[in-house]
Design a protein around this motif. Structure first.
Motif, mmCIF file in Angstrom:
data_model
loop_
_atom_site.group_PDB
_atom_site.id
_atom_site.type_symbol
_atom_site.label_atom_id
_atom_site.label_comp_id
_atom_site.label_asym_id
_atom_site.label_seq_id
_atom_site.Cartn_x
_atom_site.Cartn_y
_atom_site.Cartn_z
ATOM 1 N N HIS A 123 0.844 -1.202 0.000
ATOM 2 C CA HIS A 123 0.000 0.000 0.000
ATOM 3 C C HIS A 123 0.879 1.252 0.000
ATOM 4 N N GLU A 169 -5.079 -1.410 -5.274
ATOM 5 C CA GLU A 169 -5.810 -2.385 -4.476
ATOM 6 C C GLU A 169 -6.242 -3.600 -5.290
ATOM 7 N N ARG A 174 -3.673 -9.944 -0.461
ATOM 8 C CA ARG A 174 -4.031 -9.896 0.954
ATOM 9 C C ARG A 174 -3.463 -11.054 1.758
#
Length: 405
Positions: free
Chosen positions: A247, A253, A258
Motif C-alpha cells: 500500500h 488495491e 491480501r
C-alpha cells in the motif's frame, strides 16, 4: 487506476496470454491492464521536480515523512495529495498484531540473509522486461554489492518493531523507494531505448506487485526448504506486513495481495506470462553470484569447504527457483541441490521442535539481531557503502535519475 481500465494491447514480450485467460479469467485482464499503469500519485509529484528542483523536492519528501505534510512550506499540491493518501491508514492494518506475531523472526537471520540474495533477488532476474530498468540505469552489474546492501537496509528497517509506524525510518525509506521508482519511470519513459510496446510502462503495477511475492511468498517457502521454517502466525504476520508495505509503495488495491493464496495466484500468472530470459538477466545472476553471494557463502562455510561456495550458491538457487528458471538463467547443475533438498526437511523438524519451546525464542532472537547489526556493518565496510538508498549515493560514475544527475 488498474480497476478502471481494460488493456487495449498486450505487451509483445509476454507469452502464453491465452493460457492465462483460461486459467485466471478476469484477473488476467486486471494483470494485463497493470502493465500500462504506473503510480499516479508519485508520478505527479515527480512531474513537479523540474519546477521545484530535484534536491528541494527530495528534502520536502523527507520532511513530510518526519514531521508531517503540514510542516512543509510551499509543498506542491502533488506532494499534499500523496501524503493525504498515505495518512489515510487502511482499516485493515493491525500493526500491533504484526509486531507481536513477528517479534522472534530474527532468530533465523543468518538463513534469511542468504535467502534474500539467492531466492528473493535472483527470482526477479528471470524476467527480461521487469529487470530492464536495472540494465538501463546500470544499477546492478556495475555494483551488485551496493544495491544488495541498499535493499537489505530497507528490509531491516521495515522489519523492526515499529518499522511500519508513520514516523519511523521504515516508513521514510519505503516512501523514498516509491519516489525512486517514479523517478526511474519518468526517465525511462522519455528514452528512445525504452520499448513500451514490448515492455509496457517502466516499473509497471504488475511487476511492482510481484515484488511482494519476492519478499514474502518466495523467502517464506525458501526458508522452509533449507530447514528454517517460521511458525504459522509468523507467516501470517509477514503477509500482513507486506500488504501494508505494498500500500505504501503505491500498488493498486486490485493487485495488492491480501494473503498467501493471492500471492500464489500473482506468482503463477507472472511466471506463466514472463518474457524470455535474455543475456542481461544471466549477467545479473552472474554478477550477484560472483560479487556477493559466493563471498558471503565462503564466509559461512568452514575454511576447508570454502572452495565449494559456488556450488552451494548454485544448489540453493536451483532449489529455490526450480530447474526451468535455473536453466534459463544458466545456473549450473550440481549434486548439492539434492543434498540440500533432502537435508531441509530434517532441519525443519528439528528447528520446529525448538521453536515450540517458547523459552528458547528470546535468546535466539537476541543473537540473531546482534548478527543483523554486525552483518550490515561488515558489508558496508567491505563494500565501502555509507548511504542507505540510491538517491543518497555518491555522485560519480554512471548518472542515475534518483540522484538528479
Amino acid at each position: 487506476m488498474v480497476t478502471e481500465q481494460l488493456p487495449t494491447a498486450v505487451p509483445t514480450s509476454l507469452r502464453r496470454v491465452d493460457e492465462a485467460h483460461r486459467r485466471f479469467g478476469a484477473f488476467t485482464d486486471t494483470y494485463l491492464a497493470a502493465m500500462w499503469a504506473g503510480d499516479p500519485l508519485a508520478d505527479a509529484f515527480v512531474a513537479d521536480f523540474p519546477d521545484v528542483g530535484h534536491g528541494r523536492a527530495m528534502r520536502m519528501l523527507r520532511q513530510a515523512c518526519r514531521e508531517g505534510i503540514d510542516a512543509v512550506a510551499d509543498a506542491p499540491a502533488s506532494l499534499r495529495a500523496l501524503f493525504a493518501a498515505l495518512d489515510d491508514v487502511p482499516a485493515w492494518l493491525d500493526a500491533e498484531r504484526i509486531y507481536r506475531d513477528s517479534q522472534y523472526t530474527s532468530r533465523y537471520s543468518r538463513a534469511s540473509g542468504i535467502v534474500l540474495g539467492a531466492a528473493s533477488l535472483v527470482s526477479g532476474y528471470a524476467n527480461s522486461a521487469a529487470s530492464r530498468p536495472l540494465e538501463l540505469t546500470g544499477r546492478y552489474v556495475e555494483n551488485a554489492g551496493a544495491r544488495t546492501i541498499e535493499v537489505g537496509s530497507w528490509l531491516l528497517a521495515v522489519n523492526q518493531p515499529g518499522g511500519l509506524d508513520r514516523f519511523s525510518d521504515g516508513f521514510e525509506l519505503t516512501l523514498r523507494v516509491r519516489v525512486i521508482h517514479a523517478l526511474v519511470r519518468a526517465d525511462l519513459a522519455r528514452r528512445p531505448d525504452w520499448d513500451g510496446a514490448a515492455w509496457g510502462v517502466p516499473i509497471c503495477q504488475a511487476y511492482l506487485a510481484y515484488t511482494l511475492v519476492e519478499f514474502t511468498l518466495i523467502p517464506l517457502r525458501a526458508m522452509r526448504r533449507i530447514g528454517a521454517p517460521y511458525l504459522p502466525h509468523e507467516e501470517d504476520a509477514a503477509y500482513a506486513r507486506w500488504r501494508y508495505l505494498g500500500h505504501l509503495l503505491g500498488i493498486d488495491e486490485a493487485l495488492l495481495p491480501r494473503d498467501a493464496a493471492e500471492q500464489e495466484r500473482l506468482e503463477e500468472i507472472y511466471l506463466l506470462t514472463r518474457p524470455v530470459v535474455d543475456d542481461y538477466c544471466r549477467a545479473l545472476v552472474a554478477s550477484i553470484n560472483r560479487d556477493f553471494l559466493v563471498p558471503e557463502i565462503e564466509g559461512v562455510l568452514p575454511r576447508r569447504l570454502a572452495r565449494r561456495a559456488p556450488q552451494v550458491v548454485h544448489a540453493l538457487e536451483r532449489l529455490f527457483l526450480g530447474d526451468e528458471i535455473a536453466d534459463d538463467l544458466a545456473i549450473p547443475h550440481t549434486r548439492l541441490t539434492g543434498v540440500i533438498a533432502r537435508t531441509g526437511p530434517l532441519l525443519s523438524a528439528v528447528n520446529h521442535r525448538r521453536d515450540l519451546r517458547a523459552t528458547s525464542l528470546p535468546g535466539r532472537t537476541r543473537r540473531g539481531k546482534a548478527y543483523e547489526v554486525e552483518q550490515e556493518q561488515r558489508l558496508r565496510r567491505d563494500w565501502n557503502v555509507q548511504h542507505d538508498l540510491v538517491d543518497a549515493s555518491p555522485s560519480g560514475g554512471r548518472p542515475h535519475p534518483a540522484r538528479g544527475d
